[in-house]
Scaffold this active site. Sequence first.
Site, mmCIF file in Angstrom:
data_model
loop_
_atom_site.group_PDB
_atom_site.id
_atom_site.type_symbol
_atom_site.label_atom_id
_atom_site.label_comp_id
_atom_site.label_asym_id
_atom_site.label_seq_id
_atom_site.Cartn_x
_atom_site.Cartn_y
_atom_site.Cartn_z
ATOM 1 N N GLU A 218 81.475 -9.178 -15.888
ATOM 2 C CA GLU A 218 81.359 -9.227 -14.426
ATOM 3 C C GLU A 218 82.154 -10.391 -13.835
ATOM 4 O O GLU A 218 82.667 -10.303 -12.719
ATOM 5 C CB GLU A 218 79.879 -9.285 -14.012
ATOM 6 C CG GLU A 218 79.206 -10.633 -14.105
ATOM 7 C CD GLU A 218 78.878 -11.095 -15.511
ATOM 8 O OE1 GLU A 218 78.401 -12.241 -15.665
ATOM 9 O OE2 GLU A 218 79.104 -10.311 -16.462
ATOM 10 N N CYS B 47 75.569 -10.708 -22.375
ATOM 11 C CA CYS B 47 75.326 -12.068 -22.867
ATOM 12 C C CYS B 47 73.893 -12.213 -23.389
ATOM 13 O O CYS B 47 73.578 -11.701 -24.443
ATOM 14 C CB CYS B 47 75.677 -13.107 -21.801
ATOM 15 S SG CYS B 47 75.923 -14.761 -22.512
ATOM 16 N N HIS C 44 80.998 -12.108 -20.573
ATOM 17 C CA HIS C 44 80.609 -11.863 -19.188
ATOM 18 C C HIS C 44 81.695 -11.052 -18.468
ATOM 19 O O HIS C 44 82.517 -11.607 -17.738
ATOM 20 C CB HIS C 44 80.365 -13.182 -18.455
ATOM 21 C CG HIS C 44 79.003 -13.749 -18.678
ATOM 22 N ND1 HIS C 44 77.906 -13.358 -17.937
ATOM 23 C CD2 HIS C 44 78.556 -14.654 -19.577
ATOM 24 C CE1 HIS C 44 76.839 -14.015 -18.362
ATOM 25 N NE2 HIS C 44 77.205 -14.808 -19.360
#
Length: 241
Positions: free
Chosen positions: A215, A111, A213
């Site tokens: 994660e 990001c 993102h």
Amino acid sequence: MKKPLIAILGDFALDARGRERCDLSQRYVQAVEKGGGVPLVLPLLSNLEDLPVQAESAAGFLLPGGDDVHPALYGEEPSLGLGAVHPHLDHFHMKAAHLALATGRPLLAICRGIQVLNVALGGTLWQDLPSRPEPTLQHSQKSFRFVATHGVTTLEGSLIRRLLGATFLVNSFHHQAIRVPGKDVLVTASAPDGIPECVEVRGHPFALGVQWHPEEMLTVGDDMLPLFTGLVEAARHFAKN
């Protein structure tokens, strides 16, 4: 086989009492662990020249998300849509990117991280995508953080295609994005509106930036796990050599 250390660059925040904090989402830590590595969180240094010592034991780097990148770093004045900036933090993260590239350590930039990587290599950003004259998708989604909302198409022969495939869906939480790629920055995946979603650095074995993102998406499935296993495997290879 010994697990490699992956340095995750810390973010910066003020708490409710105005105290300065090293800030980091636990999702990054969990993602590196799930990928087979050992996370090592690096707090913001007052003296950035000490970064090589701070990161000496790390075999790989992860640049996380966060606030906006200061436009002065790519020669622009602030637009009306610019959010919070922290120039010293920008320099800290850019110095880590340069260190990874100079030493051949693998790097995953997420990001804000992809934007930092691009600026570090001389590129520019859209300061605020809603102000972009061309039609633009909703890149700052209103859905839960783990929900994938828009498509991405990857470039044939790219590292990102080998890791994740030709097309897939991603989540999206940004209002800045790459405008002009920096030196040796190759755009290897894009959203349907043309916004770069992944970049790779020419000549580096594993220098990858993604605009979404991954994660967060790992909390509901393993579709994005190859990004982190790839980072860890590249770090293991670096550590052996």
